[in-house]
Scaffold this active site. Structure first.
Site, PDB file in Angstrom:
ATOM      1  N   TYR A 252     -63.493  49.735 -26.068  1.00  0.00           N
ATOM      2  CA  TYR A 252     -63.995  48.366 -26.040  1.00  0.00           C
ATOM      3  C   TYR A 252     -65.528  48.320 -26.121  1.00  0.00           C
ATOM      4  O   TYR A 252     -66.091  47.287 -26.469  1.00  0.00           O
ATOM      5  CB  TYR A 252     -63.558  47.629 -24.769  1.00  0.00           C
TER       6      TYR A 252
ATOM      7  N   LYS B 284     -59.533  53.466 -20.037  1.00  0.00           N
ATOM      8  CA  LYS B 284     -58.573  54.219 -20.848  1.00  0.00           C
ATOM      9  C   LYS B 284     -59.285  55.205 -21.758  1.00  0.00           C
ATOM     10  O   LYS B 284     -60.376  54.912 -22.264  1.00  0.00           O
ATOM     11  CB  LYS B 284     -57.744  53.253 -21.720  1.00  0.00           C
TER      12      LYS B 284
ATOM     13  N   ASP C 121     -59.895  45.345 -16.049  1.00  0.00           N
ATOM     14  CA  ASP C 121     -59.327  46.292 -17.011  1.00  0.00           C
ATOM     15  C   ASP C 121     -60.238  46.396 -18.233  1.00  0.00           C
ATOM     16  O   ASP C 121     -60.507  45.404 -18.903  1.00  0.00           O
ATOM     17  CB  ASP C 121     -57.937  45.817 -17.448  1.00  0.00           C
TER      18      ASP C 121
ATOM     19  N   HIS D  43     -54.677  55.522 -23.843  1.00  0.00           N
ATOM     20  CA  HIS D  43     -54.674  54.207 -24.489  1.00  0.00           C
ATOM     21  C   HIS D  43     -53.511  54.030 -25.472  1.00  0.00           C
ATOM     22  O   HIS D  43     -52.891  52.973 -25.518  1.00  0.00           O
ATOM     23  CB  HIS D  43     -56.014  53.983 -25.200  1.00  0.00           C
TER      24      HIS D  43
END
Length: 277
Positions: A52, A77, A47, A110
Site C-alpha cells: 500500500y 502484510k 490494517d 498477502h
C-alpha cells in the site's frame, strides 16, 4: 471511545477487534490524517500492507495519537515480491520500522501467488517471527481452501486469520467453511463491495427501517455473522458512520435478505490466478 468494539478470540488466544480500519489505496500523505480521524472516532485496529505504500503514514498517526500500545491492534502484510524465508524476515523488519513498532499484532501473507510457490517458505518465516515475539499472531490473506490445506499440512502453526474478499455479492462460502474447519477467523476486505451493493433495494429498505445507512446495514450483516471487517474511507463523516454499527440488530429475515444478494460479484482478482510482482 464512542462504542466498545467486540473482539474475536483467535486460535492462539489473542483477541482481535471485530471492526477495524483499512487504508487500501490511501496515499501515504493522506494516511496519517485518515488514521488519526479513525482513532479519534474509536477504532483501535488498523490494517495496512507493505504494497500500500502507507505504513509510514499509519506509523505517524499511531505515534501522535498518545494511545497506549496495548490498546492498539496493527496488521500489515508481506508482499508477493518479498516472499521466501530470508526475504520475508527482511520485509517484516522494513514494515515494522515504517510503522515505528517493535512488535506487530498480526502479520499476513498477502497473496498465495501459487505460480511462485514460495508461500510455504514465507510461512516458515512467519512462524519464526511469532516464536521470537515479533508478532502476536500470524495469518494469510486471499488463501483458497487448497492453499490452506497445503500450508497447514506442512507447518506447525495454523493461521489465525484468512483475510479475503467477502461481501453480500460474493459470500465466499467455500473459503469461509474451510477456514472455520481449521479454526481460522475470516476477515472481510472490500466488505461493502466498493459500494456495489449499497443501492440494492433490500439493503436500502432495511436501512430505512432502522434509520441507518446502507453501509451501516451491510457492516452489521458482517458483524452478526462473526466476521472481522475492515471498512476503508478517507471521509471523516463516513469513517464515523462505519464505526457506528453497534446500536441496532438485524433480524434473521433481514440477514437472509442480504444473503440473497450473492452472485459472482468479485471486485478483485482470483487468488488462484493473481501473481503481481
Amino acid at each position: 471511545m464512542t462504542a466498545t468494539v467486540p473482539t474475536i478470540a483467535l486460535n492462539n488466544g489473542v483477541r482481535m477487534p471485530q471492526l477495524g480500519f483499512g487504508v487500501f489505496q490511501v496515499p501515504d500523505d493522506e494516511t496519517a490524517a485518515a488514521v488519526t480521524t479513525a482513532l479519534e472516532v474509536g477504532y483501535r485496529s488498523i490494517d495496512t500492507a507493505a504494497v500500500y505504500g502507507n505504513e509510514a503514514g499509519v506509523g505517524r498517526a499511531l505515534a501522535a495519537s498518545g494511545i497506549a500500545r496495548d490498546e492498539l491492534f496493527v496488521t500489515t502484510k508481506v508482499w508477493n515480491s518479498d516472499q521466501g524465508y530470508d526475504e520475508t524476515l527482511r520485509a517484516f523488519d522494513a514494515s515494522a520500522a515504517k510503522l515505528g513498532l517493535e512488535q506487530l499484532d498480526l502479520y499476513l501473507i498477502h497473496w498465495p501467488t501459487p505460480d511462485r510457490d514460495r508461500y510455504l517458505d514465507t510461512w516458515r518465516a512467519l512462524e519464526r517471527l511469532l516464536a521470537d515475539g515479533r508478532t502476536r499472531a500470524i495469518g494469510v490473506s486471499n488463501f483458497e481452501p487448497e492453499h490452506l490445506d497445503r500450508l497447514i499440512a506442512a507447518s506447525s502453526v495454523v493461521p489465525a486469520v484468512n483475510q479475503v474478499e467477502l461481501h453480500p455479492a460474493m459470500a465466499n462460502r467455500r473459503v469461509v467453511a474451510a477456514a472455520a474447519a481449521h479454526g481460522i477467523a475470516t476477515e472481510a476486505w472490500s466488505p461493502l463491495a466498493q459500494g456495489a451493493v449499497l443501492g440494492e433495494a433490500s439493503v436500502v429498505a432495511i436501512a430505512d427501517r432502522h434509520g441507518r445507512t446502507p453501509a451501516q446495514v451491510v457492516l452489521r450483516w458482517h458483524l452478526q455473522q462473526g466476521r472481522i471487517v475492515i471498512p476503508k474511507s478517507v471521509t471523516p463523516r463516513r469513517i464515523a458512520e462505519n464505526f457506528d454499527v453497534f446500536g441496532f440488530e438485524l433480524s434473521a429475515e433481514e440477514l437472509s435478505a442480504i444473503d440473497a444478494l450473492e452472485r459472482d460479484g468479485r471486485t478483485g482478482p482470483h487468488p488462484a490466478e493473481f501473481h503481481a510482482a
